[in-house]
Write a protein that holds these residues in place. Sequence first.
Motif, short mmCIF file in Angstrom:
data_model
loop_
_atom_site.label_atom_id
_atom_site.label_comp_id
_atom_site.label_asym_id
_atom_site.label_seq_id
_atom_site.Cartn_x
_atom_site.Cartn_y
_atom_site.Cartn_z
N SER A 32 31.29 54.70 44.80
CA SER A 32 32.63 55.19 45.15
C SER A 32 32.69 56.71 45.07
O SER A 32 33.26 57.36 45.96
CB SER A 32 33.67 54.57 44.21
OG SER A 32 33.79 53.18 44.41
N ALA A 33 32.11 57.27 44.01
CA ALA A 33 32.14 58.73 43.85
C ALA A 33 31.29 59.41 44.93
O ALA A 33 31.67 60.48 45.43
CB ALA A 33 31.65 59.11 42.46
N ALA A 34 30.16 58.81 45.30
CA ALA A 34 29.31 59.41 46.34
C ALA A 34 30.03 59.39 47.69
O ALA A 34 29.97 60.37 48.45
CB ALA A 34 27.99 58.66 46.44
N ASP A 35 30.72 58.29 47.99
CA ASP A 35 31.48 58.22 49.24
C ASP A 35 32.59 59.29 49.26
O ASP A 35 32.81 59.96 50.27
CB ASP A 35 32.10 56.83 49.41
CG ASP A 35 31.05 55.77 49.71
OD1 ASP A 35 29.93 56.12 50.10
OD2 ASP A 35 31.37 54.56 49.56
N ALA A 36 33.30 59.41 48.14
CA ALA A 36 34.37 60.41 48.06
C ALA A 36 33.81 61.82 48.17
O ALA A 36 34.42 62.70 48.81
CB ALA A 36 35.14 60.25 46.76
N ALA A 37 32.64 62.06 47.57
CA ALA A 37 32.01 63.39 47.66
C ALA A 37 31.68 63.74 49.11
O ALA A 37 31.88 64.88 49.55
CB ALA A 37 30.76 63.44 46.79
N ARG A 38 31.19 62.76 49.86
CA ARG A 38 30.84 63.04 51.25
C ARG A 38 32.06 63.44 52.07
O ARG A 38 31.96 64.28 52.97
CB ARG A 38 30.15 61.82 51.86
CG ARG A 38 28.67 61.71 51.48
CD ARG A 38 27.95 60.67 52.31
NE ARG A 38 28.35 59.31 51.95
CZ ARG A 38 27.77 58.60 50.98
NH1 ARG A 38 26.75 59.12 50.30
NH2 ARG A 38 28.17 57.38 50.72
N THR A 39 33.22 62.86 51.75
CA THR A 39 34.43 63.26 52.48
C THR A 39 34.80 64.71 52.21
O THR A 39 35.51 65.34 53.01
CB THR A 39 35.63 62.36 52.11
OG1 THR A 39 36.03 62.62 50.76
CG2 THR A 39 35.30 60.90 52.29
N ALA A 40 34.33 65.25 51.08
CA ALA A 40 34.60 66.65 50.73
C ALA A 40 33.43 67.56 51.10
O ALA A 40 33.41 68.73 50.71
CB ALA A 40 34.89 66.77 49.23
N GLY A 41 32.45 67.02 51.83
CA GLY A 41 31.31 67.83 52.27
C GLY A 41 30.27 68.07 51.20
O GLY A 41 29.49 69.03 51.30
N ALA A 42 30.22 67.22 50.17
CA ALA A 42 29.30 67.43 49.05
C ALA A 42 28.43 66.20 48.84
O ALA A 42 28.77 65.09 49.27
CB ALA A 42 30.08 67.73 47.77
N ASN A 43 27.32 66.40 48.16
CA ASN A 43 26.50 65.31 47.66
C ASN A 43 26.80 65.09 46.18
O ASN A 43 26.90 66.07 45.42
CB ASN A 43 25.00 65.61 47.82
CG ASN A 43 24.52 65.46 49.24
OD1 ASN A 43 25.13 64.75 50.05
ND2 ASN A 43 23.41 66.11 49.57
N LEU A 44 26.94 63.83 45.78
CA LEU A 44 27.03 63.49 44.36
C LEU A 44 25.61 63.39 43.83
O LEU A 44 24.80 62.61 44.35
CB LEU A 44 27.76 62.16 44.19
CG LEU A 44 28.01 61.74 42.74
CD1 LEU A 44 29.30 62.38 42.23
CD2 LEU A 44 28.10 60.21 42.61
N VAL A 45 25.29 64.17 42.79
CA VAL A 45 23.91 64.24 42.31
C VAL A 45 23.88 64.05 40.79
O VAL A 45 24.56 64.76 40.05
CB VAL A 45 23.26 65.59 42.68
CG1 VAL A 45 21.80 65.62 42.22
CG2 VAL A 45 23.34 65.82 44.19
N ALA A 46 23.06 63.09 40.36
CA ALA A 46 22.87 62.84 38.94
C ALA A 46 21.72 63.71 38.45
O ALA A 46 20.54 63.34 38.53
CB ALA A 46 22.56 61.36 38.69
N VAL A 47 22.06 64.89 37.96
CA VAL A 47 21.08 65.85 37.44
C VAL A 47 21.72 66.55 36.25
O VAL A 47 22.92 66.80 36.24
CB VAL A 47 20.63 66.84 38.53
CG1 VAL A 47 21.79 67.71 39.01
CG2 VAL A 47 19.46 67.69 38.07
N GLY A 48 20.92 66.87 35.24
CA GLY A 48 21.48 67.33 33.98
C GLY A 48 22.00 68.75 33.95
O GLY A 48 22.84 69.08 33.11
#
Length: 381
Positions: A89-105
């Motif tokens: 859900s968060a990755a889909d929402a990020a794409r609508t804002a032109g971003a990638n959701l990334v799990a990195v520390g």
Amino acid sequence: MTNRPTAVSTAGTTRVTTPLTVGVEEEFLLLDPATGGSLPVADRVLAALPGPARQQSRQEFRHSMVEMVTPVCTDLGELRDHLVALRRSAADAARTAGANLVAVGATPVREPHRTVPDEPRYHAMSRRFGPVAHDPAVCGCHVHVGLPDRELAVQVCNHLRPWLPIVQAITVNSPLHDGYDTGHASWRSMQLERWPSIGPTPYFTSAADYDATVAALVDAGIMLDSAMVYWYARPSTSYPTVEIRVGDVCPRVDDTVLVAALVRALVATTADDVRAGVAAPRLRGCLVAAAHWRAAHHGLDGDLIDLRAGGARPAWHLVEELVAAVTPALVRHDDLSYVLEQLARLRRDGTGAARQRRIMAATGGDVRAVLDHLTAQTVDC
């Protein structure tokens, strides 16, 4: 995030048989697909989340971060399903804002916009801690285990101290900073050392001792309030749980579930020890800090400091000893086969940091290739 445990007595020892509840908080970066830089679009991402996911989300300390929080779970399969749904859900929402959701520390390239969200608490932190509060964003994985007895929770935190560097080493997932390998497997851990209320949990004789110490630190201006206790293990200020917050956010869902399973088993095992009257080791704070530094630097590639026996030993030997110590709790929770399977995968594939470094080596230092891999891993379930 709690439950009502059922206890049985065997040979004078009380052991809890009801599965302990578990919940996870995961923080993610919002990165530009083209440059890898952080994008300050968290408000747009949170607004684009569907209703159930929005209720499980939180605003974070950076405009380039989002946090997703699972419901209370008792079964690892249930926990995994929630993590998968929230990440997608968060990755889909990020794409609508032109971003990638990334799990990195930690921020791998750069973060041009480091202002804090317009919240009174965040502004107060910015005024108190200055440039430290404006470091590039970092993302962690926080595991809550249900333990409603606060006195017991404080004692469990004492018993966890020798084990948490091993958990930290399993989660390392942030070797990059400013587009380069820092030499540390968890740059997030190194960056967080600048905060005065983050680090290994001190030893406390009781909940009253814990509260008095926190009050003294607040009075001294080290913390704004008790919610700024960011020690690696603590009785949660929001839930009747023990919260373990030592790890980087994990690249894959199964990495997160593995950590949650090990943490729950550690809490269950050490709670049994406390009830049985087993004393926690009184470890020197400098040695505990050194063990965490080494875990953050090496991850599982090399030696870690053995806080129980002393000296440096191969990391995987200590992982095996951790699993042996908590096997009865893993069996009680029906988690043993999953944990052994995931540890075998981790040993074969390496930690998140090791995977990033392999891609860097294979591509001649192409950070974009690393970030593309991490973006895929975040939702590859």
